[in-house]
Design a protein around this motif. Structure first.
Motif, PDB file in Angstrom:
ATOM      1  N   ALA A 163      38.098  34.717  40.835  1.00  0.00           N
ATOM      2  CA  ALA A 163      37.487  33.829  41.821  1.00  0.00           C
ATOM      3  C   ALA A 163      36.087  33.449  41.348  1.00  0.00           C
ATOM      4  N   ASN A 164      35.830  32.159  41.183  1.00  0.00           N
ATOM      5  CA  ASN A 164      34.558  31.656  40.678  1.00  0.00           C
ATOM      6  C   ASN A 164      33.673  31.220  41.842  1.00  0.00           C
ATOM      7  N   VAL A 165      32.822  32.141  42.319  1.00  0.00           N
ATOM      8  CA  VAL A 165      32.128  31.955  43.587  1.00  0.00           C
ATOM      9  C   VAL A 165      31.043  30.881  43.540  1.00  0.00           C
ATOM     10  N   ALA A 166      30.520  30.553  42.363  1.00  0.00           N
ATOM     11  CA  ALA A 166      29.523  29.492  42.277  1.00  0.00           C
ATOM     12  C   ALA A 166      30.166  28.123  42.107  1.00  0.00           C
ATOM     13  N   GLY A 167      31.487  28.097  42.115  1.00  0.00           N
ATOM     14  CA  GLY A 167      32.211  26.844  41.981  1.00  0.00           C
ATOM     15  C   GLY A 167      33.260  26.685  43.061  1.00  0.00           C
ATOM     16  N   SER A 168      34.433  26.228  42.668  1.00  0.00           N
ATOM     17  CA  SER A 168      35.494  25.961  43.646  1.00  0.00           C
ATOM     18  C   SER A 168      36.880  26.278  43.102  1.00  0.00           C
ATOM     19  N   THR A 169      36.939  27.092  42.050  1.00  0.00           N
ATOM     20  CA  THR A 169      38.216  27.327  41.386  1.00  0.00           C
ATOM     21  C   THR A 169      38.569  28.799  41.237  1.00  0.00           C
ATOM     22  N   LEU A 170      39.879  29.005  41.021  1.00  0.00           N
ATOM     23  CA  LEU A 170      40.395  30.272  40.521  1.00  0.00           C
ATOM     24  C   LEU A 170      40.787  30.050  39.068  1.00  0.00           C
ATOM     25  N   THR A 171      40.437  31.006  38.203  1.00  0.00           N
ATOM     26  CA  THR A 171      40.850  30.935  36.808  1.00  0.00           C
ATOM     27  C   THR A 171      41.971  31.927  36.571  1.00  0.00           C
ATOM     28  N   PHE A 172      43.082  31.439  35.980  1.00  0.00           N
ATOM     29  CA  PHE A 172      44.224  32.274  35.607  1.00  0.00           C
ATOM     30  C   PHE A 172      44.079  32.646  34.128  1.00  0.00           C
ATOM     31  N   ILE A 173      44.106  33.947  33.838  1.00  0.00           N
ATOM     32  CA  ILE A 173      43.984  34.450  32.472  1.00  0.00           C
ATOM     33  C   ILE A 173      45.295  35.072  32.025  1.00  0.00           C
ATOM     34  N   ASP A 174      45.738  34.726  30.812  1.00  0.00           N
ATOM     35  CA  ASP A 174      46.920  35.331  30.195  1.00  0.00           C
ATOM     36  C   ASP A 174      46.476  36.631  29.526  1.00  0.00           C
ATOM     37  N   THR A 175      46.982  37.776  30.003  1.00  0.00           N
ATOM     38  CA  THR A 175      46.544  39.066  29.460  1.00  0.00           C
ATOM     39  C   THR A 175      47.158  39.383  28.095  1.00  0.00           C
ATOM     40  N   ALA A 176      48.202  38.659  27.704  1.00  0.00           N
ATOM     41  CA  ALA A 176      48.825  38.920  26.404  1.00  0.00           C
ATOM     42  C   ALA A 176      47.895  38.538  25.260  1.00  0.00           C
ATOM     43  N   ASN A 177      47.142  37.434  25.456  1.00  0.00           N
ATOM     44  CA  ASN A 177      46.242  36.992  24.387  1.00  0.00           C
ATOM     45  C   ASN A 177      44.803  36.779  24.864  1.00  0.00           C
ATOM     46  N   ASN A 178      44.541  37.165  26.131  1.00  0.00           N
ATOM     47  CA  ASN A 178      43.193  37.059  26.705  1.00  0.00           C
ATOM     48  C   ASN A 178      42.609  35.653  26.574  1.00  0.00           C
ATOM     49  N   THR A 179      43.383  34.683  27.021  1.00  0.00           N
ATOM     50  CA  THR A 179      42.945  33.290  27.033  1.00  0.00           C
ATOM     51  C   THR A 179      43.137  32.700  28.425  1.00  0.00           C
ATOM     52  N   LYS A 180      42.363  31.668  28.723  1.00  0.00           N
ATOM     53  CA  LYS A 180      42.477  30.998  30.012  1.00  0.00           C
ATOM     54  C   LYS A 180      43.726  30.145  30.049  1.00  0.00           C
ATOM     55  N   MET A 181      44.509  30.314  31.128  1.00  0.00           N
ATOM     56  CA  MET A 181      45.722  29.533  31.315  1.00  0.00           C
ATOM     57  C   MET A 181      45.442  28.244  32.078  1.00  0.00           C
ATOM     58  N   ALA A 182      44.650  28.359  33.172  1.00  0.00           N
ATOM     59  CA  ALA A 182      44.413  27.195  34.021  1.00  0.00           C
ATOM     60  C   ALA A 182      43.312  27.507  35.019  1.00  0.00           C
ATOM     61  N   ASP A 183      42.706  26.446  35.543  1.00  0.00           N
ATOM     62  CA  ASP A 183      41.798  26.531  36.685  1.00  0.00           C
ATOM     63  C   ASP A 183      42.468  25.838  37.860  1.00  0.00           C
ATOM     64  N   VAL A 184      42.408  26.474  39.030  1.00  0.00           N
ATOM     65  CA  VAL A 184      43.052  25.930  40.230  1.00  0.00           C
ATOM     66  C   VAL A 184      41.990  25.702  41.298  1.00  0.00           C
ATOM     67  N   GLU A 185      41.898  24.484  41.799  1.00  0.00           N
ATOM     68  CA  GLU A 185      40.956  24.149  42.858  1.00  0.00           C
ATOM     69  C   GLU A 185      41.418  24.748  44.189  1.00  0.00           C
ATOM     70  N   VAL A 186      40.502  25.486  44.869  1.00  0.00           N
ATOM     71  CA  VAL A 186      40.858  26.095  46.160  1.00  0.00           C
ATOM     72  C   VAL A 186      39.842  25.815  47.265  1.00  0.00           C
ATOM     73  N   GLY A 187      38.607  25.412  46.912  1.00  0.00           N
ATOM     74  CA  GLY A 187      37.584  25.178  47.924  1.00  0.00           C
ATOM     75  C   GLY A 187      36.266  25.802  47.534  1.00  0.00           C
ATOM     76  N   LYS A 188      35.254  25.634  48.367  1.00  0.00           N
ATOM     77  CA  LYS A 188      33.896  26.043  48.033  1.00  0.00           C
ATOM     78  C   LYS A 188      33.703  27.565  48.043  1.00  0.00           C
ATOM     79  N   ALA A 189      33.188  28.057  46.934  1.00  0.00           N
ATOM     80  CA  ALA A 189      32.762  29.453  46.796  1.00  0.00           C
ATOM     81  C   ALA A 189      33.859  30.487  47.042  1.00  0.00           C
ATOM     82  N   PRO A 190      34.953  30.438  46.274  1.00  0.00           N
ATOM     83  CA  PRO A 190      35.947  31.515  46.373  1.00  0.00           C
ATOM     84  C   PRO A 190      35.354  32.822  45.865  1.00  0.00           C
ATOM     85  N   ALA A 191      35.520  33.911  46.644  1.00  0.00           N
ATOM     86  CA  ALA A 191      34.827  35.163  46.330  1.00  0.00           C
ATOM     87  C   ALA A 191      35.727  36.249  45.757  1.00  0.00           C
TER      88      ALA A 191
END
Length: 395
Positions: free
Chosen positions: A202-230
């Motif tokens: 949860a990216n609290v200074a923004g508006s997204t959730l970041t999905f991380i692939d644990t197999a290679n430790n890379t970002k899969m996607a950012d998902v917009e959810v609203g202001k300041a997800p905690a």
């Protein structure tokens, strides 16, 4: 400790949770120094405070209450530079662990054998044995780490680094950082999926959730959810992830497979941590509010209907939540009340209130009971200076 938002930021800055604001003032100090210097802290080994009756009349201890389980509830007292170990069977503080400066979050390993905490002041992660309380080692993180989690197999530990907009992946056995993963603005809460294939941030200074692939430790996607997800919480089957949207006083439900928002429900003021009960009956949301106007409730959401079933008064600045493995009791840190409220999830009411340290923040549950003892101090070395970790242990 707060920062001063610019006039241009206005209302949006006011909606950022205290936990995010608290590390903003640390960043210039770290950057100016060029290194993460160790902090020498003097500790007074005073006796642990015993639970007392609160103003609401709720007893401090509830050892006679039905359904209490054996284990330890670990609490990170951010401004108290300590961790409280609460005996879950009696709802009393068994001991206090000191030596971690500014512990924002605490996390018990999946097998319950180790405890992790992050120091937002010193940019490090600390791991110690849940039984002996002996330090295992420390790991360097990015700037101002907020939360720490482990994959279900315990092999990899992740921290959110609010000052760097990154997540650090750490080898849990060697305590060696293995990856720095760019994410969104102000990464705060994060949790792994039940299958361990992804971590959601949860990216609290923004508006997204970041999905991380644990197999290679890379970002899969950012998902917009609203202001300041905690913070986020997975359903037990991993099909859904819920996120508190603190800037909009709401919680959203996201389909993990499609990464689409399926629903949104209004909760209390300034929701922060979230937790799904192991039986998948409830999603619990702590409504912290602000220091000048503390929130005092936990929203209890029925996961089947995705509606608020009950709002429970818990204390000043409800922040962190954990639920025992039986799904009977929830434990809530009250950031501005310096205590932990215990909620009976059958009766949906607070049955105990336990005084802890200053500004209790993160919270986690271990099945291992810590014996009552005097306060323990960890001799935490500076990982940025090349300190070697101790011998490997179970995670």
């Amino acid at each position: 400790m707060t920062d001063r938002a610019s006039t241009a930021q206005g209302t949006q800055a006011d909606r950022i949770p205290r936990c995010y604001k608290s590390w903003r003032v640390v960043v210039p100090v770290v950057a100016a120094a060029g290194i993460a210097a160790g902090v020498l802290v003097a500790f007074v080994l005073s006796g642990d405070r015993e639970p007392v009756a609160g103003s609401s009349g709720v007893p401090g201890g509830a050892s006679s209450h039905l359904g209490m389980v054996a284990g330890t509830v670990w609490v990170a007292n951010e401004d108290g530079a300590s961790l409280s170990a609460i005996d879950a069977a009696s709802n009393t503080v068994a001991t206090t662990v000191k030596g971690v400066e500014g512990p924002h979050n605490v996390q018990v390993s999946p097998n319950g054998k180790s405890v992790w905490a992050v120091s937002g002041h010193d940019s490090l992660a600390v791991m110690f044995d849940a039984s002996s309380l002996q330090l295992h080692g420390v790991a360097a993180t990015g700037g101002a780490p907020a939360h720490v989690v482990l994959t279900p197999d315990g092999r990899t530990t992740y921290t959110t680094n609010g000052a760097d907009n990154t997540v650090t992946a750490i080898d849990s056995a060697t305590m060696a950082p293995v990856a720095e993963i760019p994410v969104g603005a102000g990464p705060h809460g994060l949790r792994p999926s039940p299958d361990g294939r992804r971590v959601v941030v949860a990216n609290v200074a923004g508006s997204t959730l970041t999905f991380i692939d644990t197999a290679n430790n890379t970002k899969m996607a950012d998902v917009e959810v609203g202001k300041a997800p905690a913070q986020v919480a997975f359903s037990p089957d991993g099909a859904f992830v819920y996120a508190s949207v603190s800037g909009e006083d709401a919680v959203v439900k996201v389909d993990v497979a499609t990464r689409k928002v399926l629903g949104r429900v209004a909760v209390g003021d300034g929701p922060i941590q979230t937790f799904v009960t192991p039986d998948d009956r409830y999603l619990l949301v702590a409504n912290q509010g602000r220091e000048d106007q503390p929130g005092t409730t936990v929203s209890v959401i029925d996961t089947t209907t995705f509606t608020v079933a009950r709002t429970v008064e818990t204390g000043q600045g409800a922040h962190g939540i954990v639920v025992d493995p039986s799904s009977r009791h929830a434990y809530v840190t009250n950031l501005y009340g310096d205590d932990v409220a215990v909620i009976d999830l059958e009766e949906l009411r607070v049955v105990a209130r336990i005084p802890v340290g200053d500004k209790p923040n993160g919270i986690s549950f271990s099945p291992i009971t810590v014996p009552a003892q005097k306060a323990v101090k960890l001799d935490v070395p500076d990982p940025h200076g090349g300190a070697e970790p101790n011998a490997p242990m179970a995670h």
